[in-house]
Design a protein around this motif. Structure first.
Motif, PDB file in Angstrom:
ATOM      1  N   ASP A   1     -35.877  27.209   1.549  1.00 21.27           N
ATOM      2  CA  ASP A   1     -35.466  27.556   0.184  1.00 21.27           C
ATOM      3  C   ASP A   1     -35.282  26.349  -0.727  1.00 21.27           C
ATOM      4  OD1 ASP A   1     -34.798  30.635   0.318  1.00 21.27           O
ATOM      5  OD2 ASP A   1     -34.082  29.740   2.166  1.00 21.27           O
TER       6      ASP A   1
ATOM      7  N   ASP B   1     -29.371  34.156   5.204  1.00 22.02           N
ATOM      8  CA  ASP B   1     -30.779  33.820   5.024  1.00 22.02           C
ATOM      9  C   ASP B   1     -31.692  34.952   5.493  1.00 22.02           C
ATOM     10  OD1 ASP B   1     -32.945  32.185   4.325  1.00 22.02           O
ATOM     11  OD2 ASP B   1     -33.091  31.340   6.334  1.00 22.02           O
TER      12      ASP B   1
ATOM     13  N   ALA C   1     -24.136  32.022   2.274  1.00 22.89           N
ATOM     14  CA  ALA C   1     -25.529  31.922   1.832  1.00 22.89           C
ATOM     15  C   ALA C   1     -25.665  32.218   0.341  1.00 22.89           C
ATOM     16  CB  ALA C   1     -26.404  32.880   2.645  1.00 22.89           C
TER      17      ALA C   1
ATOM     18  N   MET D   1     -30.420  26.689   4.790  1.00 27.77           N
ATOM     19  CA  MET D   1     -29.828  27.961   4.351  1.00 27.77           C
ATOM     20  C   MET D   1     -29.352  28.680   5.612  1.00 27.77           C
ATOM     21  SD  MET D   1     -29.120  29.999   1.789  1.00 27.77           S
ATOM     22  CE  MET D   1     -30.190  29.561   0.404  1.00 27.77           C
TER      23      MET D   1
END
Length: 571
Positions: free
Chosen positions: A243, A333, A61, A272
């Motif tokens: 995101d 995330d 991530a 994500m």
């Protein structure tokens, strides 16, 4: 102080302020927790491997989020061994889970280093690529017959890099092959030890999905995951696409959208990744199942329900599992605590192919996240902003019930084709829809005997006080916060609540029920329109920031705001 040549943006005193007075903790369970003690030895061993997988996904991530995340974190960790200044910078980095991000309060993003900024496309795309060039390149590639590559570029599971004058897509399973292989190995080890056959089966499918560039494996893993109702352990590989702000800009180019639609290409923002590990809490889960039993009936009560395919129900009944979990790990995330942290989740999201292939959904609630509120501060807010007769209705358990209604609400209403058609506004409208479904349908739970009329009042009052009393105007298309602002303005303008001359909140509970129903109908109209312009008009109409909202924000700020979160895990 410089870290890899980049100067820390905040002074030592500023960093100390952020990580002490402005940071709160979410303490996850440890091995002294009864949920852990009650596990079989095999499941305890499996839990170790699941946590190992969670730690690996965090690096994935970080790479997805920003190209400098990993190197700056590693350098901070070294510097933090001898420097309190660097140690506090590292603590702020771990809260944001990155070099930069919103704190939900300030207009500009928090940036730990001078010269390191966040990007609209995170690191999913080349960092020097903007929306205009992205659209130009996509059009050029279509002109040159590179349709299949464009389809990959605009899919949810690829990292995109430059390829001469074009772009190329690299599937996650290829780009993150070493990390995915390690995670798959940890899942296979966990599957070996776990005592539950259904959980063992799911872990096997999820491991295979990580090492094969094959969307069918993701579908099978999601299908098996969504079936787990009575397993002792909770494990989720989360894939959400809030995101990536670059891909959705394509929807503003109507000519390009029409061209893509003719070719059967649906742009989907990048996923994500995150991992949640937990232990299923039976008592909490039993409450969730009472709400679940009403969902088929609620689907039939949705506005315009005959005009679209329902997300839930049908001839085969409800495909939905839901559990309350004592949380062991939140990484990737989940750990991007940029102005907040999720208390529950309903997956897979509508863009995931498992849903169109007969798969179901799964809701998971995070017990430790929702149990970390500041009761002293809450009372000060009541004393300063709420009429005395409403104080008795403020109840954190009522907020949990509202969240149950919200997560179930994601499974109701128009299917994904209506939602994705709204482009950059789809997440705002979808989160808002889930909120309003919860509020509008709560009287049905009273009729079913699941909650009392007094608890309904608590749910409404707590919803307004906890979620509509905001601390700042929402920035950067923050879906949940823009949704809160829409609801505040709509309910206030229609008289569901008002403020007296002393600026204290009053609620008309009977009017609240009817106004919520009307707002839900208006919201479903937005999704049925399939029009980004219609969605924009709706959002613009109801997202003004007015004097009373600023008064509330200033009042809360004067009490002290802690916008940063530290996740404390002992596993």
């Amino acid at each position: 102080m410089k870290i890899n040549g980049f100067k820390l943006k905040y002074s030592a005193s500023e960093l100390k302020q952020k990580v002490s007075k402005e940071m709160r903790q979410i303490v996850l369970i440890d091995k002294d927790n009864e949920s852990y003690k009650n596990l079989y030895d095999g499941d305890k061993k499996a839990l170790v491997h699941l946590v190992n997988a969670a730690k690996i996904i965090n690096d994935v991530a970080l790479e997805m989020d920003h190209p400098l995340n990993l190197v700056q974190k590693q350098a901070l960790e070294v510097a933090a061994e001898t420097s309190p200044y660097a140690a506090n910078a590292l603590k702020l980095f771990n809260s944001l889970n990155g070099v930069a991000g919103s704190n939900g309060l300030d207009k500009e993003p928090v940036e730990i280093f001078e010269g390191i900024h966040s990007y609209e496309g995170c690191n999913f795309y080349p960092t020097d690529l903007d929306s205009a060039e992205l659209q130009k390149i996509i059009n050029q590639m279509l002109d040159d017959g590179k349709t299949e590559e464009v389809k990959k570029i605009l899919s949810a599971r690829t990292m995109v890099r430059r390829d001469g004058k074009y772009l190329k897509a690299i599937d996650y399973t290829e780009y993150f092959e070493p990390e995915f292989s390690e995670i798959a190995n940890e899942l296979e080890c966990a599957a070996h030890y776990t005592t539950d056959e259904l959980f063992k089966d799911y872990l096997g499918w999820q491991a295979q999905a990580l090492i094969q560039n094959n969307v069918e494996m993701d579908i099978l893993a999601d299908k098996h995951w969504a079936k787990m109702q009575d397993t002792p352990l909770e494990f989720t590989l989360s894939r959400e696409n809030y995101d990536d702000k670059l891909t959705p800009t394509i929807f503003a180019n109507k000519e390009l959208c029409q061209r893509l639609e003719k070719l059967g290409i649906n742009p989907v923002p990048k996923d994500m990744l995150g991992i949640r590990v937990g232990i299923v809490n039976k008592k909490g889960t039993d409450l969730l199942l009472k709400f679940k039993d009403e969902m088929i009936k609620l689907a039939s009560l949705m506005p315009y329900c005959n005009e679209y395919t329902q997300n839930v129900g049908g001839n085969k009944g409800l495909k939905q599992t839901m559990v309350d979990a004592d949380i062991v790990a939140l990484t990737g995330d989940y750990a991007l605590c940029r102005g907040g942290i999720t208390t529950a989740q309903n997956l897979p999201n509508n863009d995931k192919p498992a849903l169109s292939h007969g798969g179901g959904r799964r809701n998971v609630y995070h017990r430790q996240v929702r149990q970390c509120s500041d009761k002293i501060k809450a009372q000060k807010i009541l004393d300063g902003l709420v009429a005395p007769e409403l104080h008795k209705y403020y109840d954190e358990d009522a907020d949990h019930l509202f969240v149950i209604g919200h997560e179930n609400g994601h499974s109701l209403g128009p299917d994904s084709s209506y939602q994705t058609a709204l482009g950059i506004y789809q997440h705002i409208i979808e989160e808002h829809k889930a909120d309003v479904i919860s509020a509008a349908m709560m009287p049905e739970y009273v009729k079913a005997g699941i909650i009392s009329e007094e608890m309904l009042k608590s749910i409404y009052a707590t919803w307004i006080i906890r979620r509509h009393f905001m601390i700042a105007f929402p920035q950067d298309r923050e879906a949940h916060r823009v949704a809160d602002l829409i609801e505040y303005n709509y309910l206030h303008e229609h008289g569901a609540f008002y403020f007296d001359k002393d600026k204290k909140l009053h609620i008309d509970f009977e009017k609240m029920k009817n106004v919520c129903k009307q707002l839900l109908a208006d919201t479903i109209k937005v999704q049925l329109s399939k029009s980004p312009d219609y969605a924009k008009d709706f959002i613009d109409r109801w997202s003004d920031w007015k004097d009373m909202q600023q008064y509330i924000a200033d009042f809360k700020k004067n009490l002290g705001v802690r916008p940063y979160i530290e996740i404390v895990s002992s596993f």
